[in-house]
Design a protein around this motif. Structure first.
Motif, PDB file in Angstrom:
ATOM      1  N   LEU A 166      -8.596 -13.742 -16.842  1.00 30.19           N
ATOM      2  CA  LEU A 166      -8.271 -14.956 -16.105  1.00 30.19           C
ATOM      3  C   LEU A 166      -9.527 -15.628 -15.561  1.00 30.19           C
ATOM      4  O   LEU A 166      -9.640 -16.847 -15.542  1.00 30.19           O
ATOM      5  CB  LEU A 166      -7.321 -14.626 -14.953  1.00 30.19           C
ATOM      6  CG  LEU A 166      -5.906 -14.160 -15.354  1.00 30.19           C
ATOM      7  CD1 LEU A 166      -5.112 -13.811 -14.107  1.00 30.19           C
ATOM      8  CD2 LEU A 166      -5.188 -15.236 -16.149  1.00 30.19           C
ATOM      9  N   ASP A 167     -10.494 -14.802 -15.126  1.00 33.79           N
ATOM     10  CA  ASP A 167     -11.732 -15.372 -14.601  1.00 33.79           C
ATOM     11  C   ASP A 167     -12.554 -16.049 -15.697  1.00 33.79           C
ATOM     12  O   ASP A 167     -13.279 -17.001 -15.451  1.00 33.79           O
ATOM     13  CB  ASP A 167     -12.578 -14.284 -13.925  1.00 33.79           C
ATOM     14  CG  ASP A 167     -11.934 -13.802 -12.637  1.00 33.79           C
ATOM     15  OD1 ASP A 167     -11.074 -14.524 -12.114  1.00 33.79           O
ATOM     16  OD2 ASP A 167     -12.288 -12.711 -12.182  1.00 33.79           O
ATOM     17  N   GLY A 168     -12.448 -15.503 -16.940  1.00 31.10           N
ATOM     18  CA  GLY A 168     -13.117 -16.126 -18.076  1.00 31.10           C
ATOM     19  C   GLY A 168     -14.616 -15.959 -18.036  1.00 31.10           C
ATOM     20  O   GLY A 168     -15.165 -14.958 -17.576  1.00 31.10           O
ATOM     21  N   ALA A 169     -15.325 -17.002 -18.523  1.00 36.54           N
ATOM     22  CA  ALA A 169     -16.768 -16.933 -18.727  1.00 36.54           C
ATOM     23  C   ALA A 169     -17.559 -16.619 -17.468  1.00 36.54           C
ATOM     24  O   ALA A 169     -18.545 -15.883 -17.547  1.00 36.54           O
ATOM     25  CB  ALA A 169     -17.259 -18.236 -19.354  1.00 36.54           C
ATOM     26  N   PRO A 170     -17.200 -17.141 -16.269  1.00 28.91           N
ATOM     27  CA  PRO A 170     -18.033 -16.845 -15.105  1.00 28.91           C
ATOM     28  C   PRO A 170     -18.234 -15.356 -14.862  1.00 28.91           C
ATOM     29  O   PRO A 170     -19.319 -14.931 -14.490  1.00 28.91           O
ATOM     30  CB  PRO A 170     -17.254 -17.512 -13.953  1.00 28.91           C
ATOM     31  CG  PRO A 170     -16.506 -18.618 -14.610  1.00 28.91           C
ATOM     32  CD  PRO A 170     -16.122 -18.089 -15.966  1.00 28.91           C
ATOM     33  N   ALA A 171     -17.200 -14.555 -15.084  1.00 28.05           N
ATOM     34  CA  ALA A 171     -17.330 -13.115 -14.846  1.00 28.05           C
ATOM     35  C   ALA A 171     -18.308 -12.488 -15.818  1.00 28.05           C
ATOM     36  O   ALA A 171     -19.206 -11.738 -15.415  1.00 28.05           O
ATOM     37  CB  ALA A 171     -15.963 -12.447 -14.951  1.00 28.05           C
ATOM     38  N   THR A 172     -18.184 -12.791 -17.101  1.00 27.24           N
ATOM     39  CA  THR A 172     -19.092 -12.210 -18.087  1.00 27.24           C
ATOM     40  C   THR A 172     -20.501 -12.778 -17.946  1.00 27.24           C
ATOM     41  O   THR A 172     -21.480 -12.071 -18.183  1.00 27.24           O
ATOM     42  CB  THR A 172     -18.564 -12.439 -19.504  1.00 27.24           C
ATOM     43  OG1 THR A 172     -18.309 -13.841 -19.691  1.00 27.24           O
ATOM     44  CG2 THR A 172     -17.266 -11.676 -19.721  1.00 27.24           C
ATOM     45  N   ASP A 173     -20.607 -14.033 -17.540  1.00 25.81           N
ATOM     46  CA  ASP A 173     -21.938 -14.611 -17.308  1.00 25.81           C
ATOM     47  C   ASP A 173     -22.660 -13.875 -16.191  1.00 25.81           C
ATOM     48  O   ASP A 173     -23.876 -13.635 -16.264  1.00 25.81           O
ATOM     49  CB  ASP A 173     -21.818 -16.096 -16.950  1.00 25.81           C
ATOM     50  CG  ASP A 173     -21.439 -16.949 -18.161  1.00 25.81           C
ATOM     51  OD1 ASP A 173     -21.504 -16.418 -19.289  1.00 25.81           O
ATOM     52  OD2 ASP A 173     -21.068 -18.122 -17.960  1.00 25.81           O
ATOM     53  N   GLU A 174     -21.909 -13.499 -15.148  1.00 23.90           N
ATOM     54  CA  GLU A 174     -22.516 -12.777 -14.037  1.00 23.90           C
ATOM     55  C   GLU A 174     -22.971 -11.383 -14.471  1.00 23.90           C
ATOM     56  O   GLU A 174     -24.037 -10.911 -14.056  1.00 23.90           O
ATOM     57  CB  GLU A 174     -21.518 -12.679 -12.878  1.00 23.90           C
ATOM     58  CG  GLU A 174     -22.048 -12.005 -11.626  1.00 23.90           C
ATOM     59  CD  GLU A 174     -23.178 -12.783 -10.953  1.00 23.90           C
ATOM     60  OE1 GLU A 174     -23.849 -12.199 -10.089  1.00 23.90           O
ATOM     61  OE2 GLU A 174     -23.388 -13.964 -11.313  1.00 23.90           O
ATOM     62  N   ILE A 175     -22.188 -10.736 -15.328  1.00 21.61           N
ATOM     63  CA  ILE A 175     -22.592  -9.419 -15.846  1.00 21.61           C
ATOM     64  C   ILE A 175     -23.853  -9.564 -16.696  1.00 21.61           C
ATOM     65  O   ILE A 175     -24.791  -8.751 -16.589  1.00 21.61           O
ATOM     66  CB  ILE A 175     -21.453  -8.788 -16.662  1.00 21.61           C
ATOM     67  CG1 ILE A 175     -20.244  -8.518 -15.761  1.00 21.61           C
ATOM     68  CG2 ILE A 175     -21.910  -7.490 -17.307  1.00 21.61           C
ATOM     69  CD1 ILE A 175     -19.016  -8.058 -16.514  1.00 21.61           C
ATOM     70  N   ALA A 176     -23.887 -10.588 -17.548  1.00 16.94           N
ATOM     71  CA  ALA A 176     -25.073 -10.805 -18.385  1.00 16.94           C
ATOM     72  C   ALA A 176     -26.311 -11.041 -17.527  1.00 16.94           C
ATOM     73  O   ALA A 176     -27.405 -10.530 -17.832  1.00 16.94           O
ATOM     74  CB  ALA A 176     -24.828 -11.990 -19.317  1.00 16.94           C
ATOM     75  N   ARG A 177     -26.145 -11.806 -16.437  1.00 11.81           N
ATOM     76  CA  ARG A 177     -27.281 -12.045 -15.542  1.00 11.81           C
ATOM     77  C   ARG A 177     -27.741 -10.742 -14.908  1.00 11.81           C
ATOM     78  O   ARG A 177     -28.952 -10.480 -14.802  1.00 11.81           O
ATOM     79  CB  ARG A 177     -26.878 -13.046 -14.452  1.00 11.81           C
ATOM     80  CG  ARG A 177     -28.027 -13.375 -13.499  1.00 11.81           C
ATOM     81  CD  ARG A 177     -27.515 -13.821 -12.142  1.00 11.81           C
ATOM     82  NE  ARG A 177     -26.689 -12.826 -11.487  1.00 11.81           N
ATOM     83  CZ  ARG A 177     -27.169 -11.722 -10.900  1.00 11.81           C
ATOM     84  NH1 ARG A 177     -28.466 -11.458 -10.920  1.00 11.81           N
ATOM     85  NH2 ARG A 177     -26.353 -10.855 -10.332  1.00 11.81           N
TER      86      ARG A 177
END
Length: 771
Positions: free
Chosen positions: A162-173
């Motif tokens: 549900l959170d989508g890209a922001p969650a995975t972007d934060e993990i990548a960062r």
């Protein structure tokens, strides 16, 4: 908002997550086989209904009215519920499922959600009646912590989508910034007790949030190629930290996790090989553990070729989660690996015929295929001994050590860990009342994550923390490695200086405070903990006063450790914590305080105590408990010497009970006994003891009563027992004879019971009722 409204809202999070995983269904199958029950269900209970979200052995509808469920009792009480014969239990006998013969016996244990509230239950059922001992309840409680982990995993996966890209972007960062790092847990030789190797487990050390639970980011990363970047980042850091350790211990091995997604990339074998060589480590010292192997297509042959290339380069390749998790026999045969890690759910089953047979079968298969074996999730000495006897080579779990960062791990590597003794741990920290009255009920470790088990208490081994004065700055400043080591401790922990002032707290301590509205000004760094205890004591908290006494004893040097166990209730659930206080080792004076959750142990002890002192059919006190309470009552005297406290005893025998058994059968007889118990409870005063002495004989103990009061009580009891019973559609009257005796402090309890018994037989012959 009421507690029930908040609890129901928490339960809704687990209803929206969709179908269960294959791993959860396999786990339920293991529970069924281990405990010998044909049905296992995971039920979530909201405000009105019970929803079955995962099950084996049943095809019942997914939702039923809450009022018709056994799990409602589990949720309301927050405790395990065991019913050996549902048809004779007044609480459940009228339920449709019982009347239809679908549920004859039941055991259920609470499932606690992320918001620290009971959201449902995992339960086992049988259409037939069962003898249910405390060992069954205890084992299901252990399985329950594994189920909690799986439910939390499903919830996080859904919320991540549900959170989508922001969650995975934060993990990548976080990966790019070096915030996701390895923590280490030792793998122990079960024969010698020596540390064979270290498993590197991903941890997110967020500057703002502290150490982030791996279940918050690993499952989200698994949904994309991000997991490959995460695995390689953890591997690179682990190899750098492993290099100096291996120079001191040449035989030490490093185990790193590789998601099955790596086997979809034809260049993965070369990439992993290059990473290891760049670190100056020989691949022959590294074990690659394949996780999430359900994603691997073994039919095409590409995965097999990649695994063989890794083995050709010198790596050992292992299958993770074998037995209940992602790994299957098909993967074992098709991929040609070097070893298998037996899932920690299997460790819970050790000691049962099914669990032992499963471990024996796996180790026998491994021996025939010349594979190594490691069993995960070992938490007790008995489990370690059983695993070794059944052929396991290595063990891993909280018996020896919790996952810890590199500085703490370095201290472990020169120790030979005893097979039957836990890893050396920090001085017993028996804490003071926690800064907040709460119980987060954290779940057990996911194999990839290495989290501590739910309800973990005294058995948990932690790594000693030494806070050395830094070269610069204040003596008590805690930063960098020391702070990370403190955050590695699973219990809420604080460091105090010699005056009792808090100088450092870990992440769990901070979470206790934040989750329950406690500001740093009340529970954080700089606070005088002795003053906190004093204010709580003035507010009426006796436990706080006890803690203060013990803390002063440690700070003054009169003793090196103290401990104190105390209740910590929250709405609807009774919690228990163990306060541990230990003097700091070394030149720095002070103390370490921790709060260890002992609720699960307390509940297990309560279940055992209740079973030993109560009649299983009626739930009344048994003869032994009745005798103990009568003995205690006869020791009690009033404050004046001219009067002594009186206690009344009623001795009751059902005169017409035998014909019920003879005509209608013993099942009907048991129903009558249960109803008699119910009527006796209604007739007596609050605080009176009603007991079933055996067969059709009952007794009542009424303390602080005079002769007129005892006669009035006897009259109410006699009237309640004259009411007819409905047996198989027929009206049946079961008369009773009763004797009443008024005893005084100092009387012999056996003679008191005998006197009431004689008066009961006199009543049968029409003589006086009381004496």
């Amino acid at each position: 908002m009421s507690y029930e409204s908040r609890r129901s809202r928490s339960a809704q999070h687990y209803l929206a997550q969709g179908s269960s995983t294959a791993k959860l269904e396999t786990l339920l199958t293991l529970i069924s086989q281990t405990m010998g029950f044909p049905e296992v269900r995971v039920n979530i209970v909201d405000h009105e209904k019970q929803h079955t979200i995962a099950a084996v052995g049943t095809g019942r509808p997914s939702s039923v009215a809450r009022s018709q469920t056994f799990c409602d009792e589990v949720v309301r009480s927050g405790r395990a519920v065991a019913v050996g014969e549902a048809a004779r239990d007044p609480r459940f006998a009228d339920f449709t499922a019982v009347a239809d013969g679908e549920i004859g016996s039941y055991v259920g244990v609470p499932l606690v959600g992320r918001e620290s509230m009971v959201v449902g239950a995992v339960c086992v059922l049988d259409p037939a009646r069962r003898e249910i001992g405390p060992d069954l309840v205890g084992r299901l409680t252990q399985f329950g912590s594994v189920v909690e982990d799986q439910l939390d995993l499903l919830r996080r996966l859904r919320e991540g989508r549900l959170d989508g890209a922001p969650a995975t972007d934060e993990i990548a960062r976080a990966i790019r910034d070096g915030e996701i790092v390895p923590w280490y847990q030792p793998v122990v030789d079960l024969t010698t007790g020596a540390v064979r190797g270290l498993e590197a487990l991903a941890r997110w050390e967020d500057p703002a949030r502290g150490v982030v639970d791996p279940l918050e980011f690993v499952p989200l990363a698994e949904n994309s190629d991000l997991i490959m970047m995460l695995d390689l980042a953890v591997m690179r850091r682990a190899l750098r930290e492993f290099a100096p350790w291996q120079r001191q211990l040449p035989d030490l091995r490093l185990q790193v996790n590789l998601s099955g997604r790596h086997l979809t990339d034809r260049d993965s074998a070369a990439t992993v090989h290059e990473v290891v060589l760049d670190a100056g480590i020989s691949p022959t010292s590294v074990d690659l553990e394949l996780t999430e192997t359900a994603q691997i297509d073994v039919r095409g042959g590409d995965a097999h070729a990649l695994v063989q290339r890794m083995r050709h380069n010198g790596f050992q390749v292992w299958l993770d989660d074998f037995g209940t998790g992602w790994s299957s026999f098909e993967h074992l045969v098709s991929l040609s690996v070097d070893g298998i890690k037996i899932d920690r759910a299997v460790a819970v089953a050790l000691g049962t015929p099914v669990g032992n047979a499963l471990v024996s079968a796996v180790t026998g298969l491994a021996s025939a295929m010349k594979l190594h074996t490691t069993i995960e999730g070992i938490e007790t000495r008995e489990q370690a001994d059983q695993a070794r006897a059944l052929g396991c080579d290595h063990g891993q779990g909280f018996l020896w050590a919790a996952p810890a960062p590199a500085p703490s791990t370095a201290r472990l590597l020169t120790a030979t860990l005893p097979v039957t003794d836990p890893l050396p741990r920090a001085p017993a920290r028996r804490p003071l009342p926690p800064p907040t009255r709460s119980d987060p009920q954290t779940g057990s470790p996911d194999d990839h994550a290495g989290r501590p088990p739910s309800g973990t208490d005294e058995s948990l081994a932690t790594v000693p923390v030494q806070l050395s004065p830094p070269d610069h700055g204040p003596l008590w400043s805690v930063g960098g490695l020391a702070s990370a080591a403190l955050d590695a401790l699973p219990d809420a922990t604080a460091v105090l200086d010699h005056r009792g002032r808090i100088v450092a707290v870990n992440h769990t301590w901070r979470m206790f405070a934040l989750d329950h509205g406690e500001p740093d000004s009340d529970s954080g760094v700089g606070v005088d903990y002795l003053d906190v205890c004093a204010r709580s004591a003035r507010a009426g908290c006796v436990d706080a006063a006890e803690v203060a006494v013990r803390l002063r004893a440690v700070l003054s040097g009169r003793c090196v450790e103290q401990e104190y166990e105390y209740p910590c209730p929250t709405p609807g659930v009774e919690r228990w914590f163990l306060a541990r206080i230990s003097a700091l080792a070394g030149p720095v004076r002070g103390a370490v305080i921790s709060h260890v959750n002992t609720t699960r142990r307390r509940r297990a002890e309560a279940e055992l105590e209740h079973a030993a002192s109560h009649d299983p059919l009626t739930g009344l006190a048994n003869r032994a408990l009745f005798h103990r309470r009568l003995t205690a009552a006869l020791r009690t005297r009033t404050r004046t010497t001219r009067h002594v406290a009186s206690s009344g005893v009623l001795y009751i025998d059902l005169d017409g009970f035998k014909p019920v058994n003879d005509i209608f059968g013993h099942g009907a007889g048991d129903e009558v006994l249960a109803m008699v118990a119910h009527r006796l409870r209604r007739a007596v005063r609050p605080g009176d003891t009603v007991a079933r002495l055996g067969g059709d004989e009952f007794a009542v103990l009424a303390t602080g009563v005079d002769l007129p009061g005892l006669e009035a009580l006897a009259s109410r009891v006699e009237q309640s027992l004259t009411e007819p019973h409905i047996v198989h559609g027929r009206t049946v009257t079961v008369p009773a004879s009763m004797g009443a005796h008024l005893a005084h402090a100092g009387d012999n309890p056996d003679r008191v019971i005998d006197a009431a018994d004689r008066l009961m037989y006199a009543a049968k012959r029409g003589r006086s009722l009381t004496g």
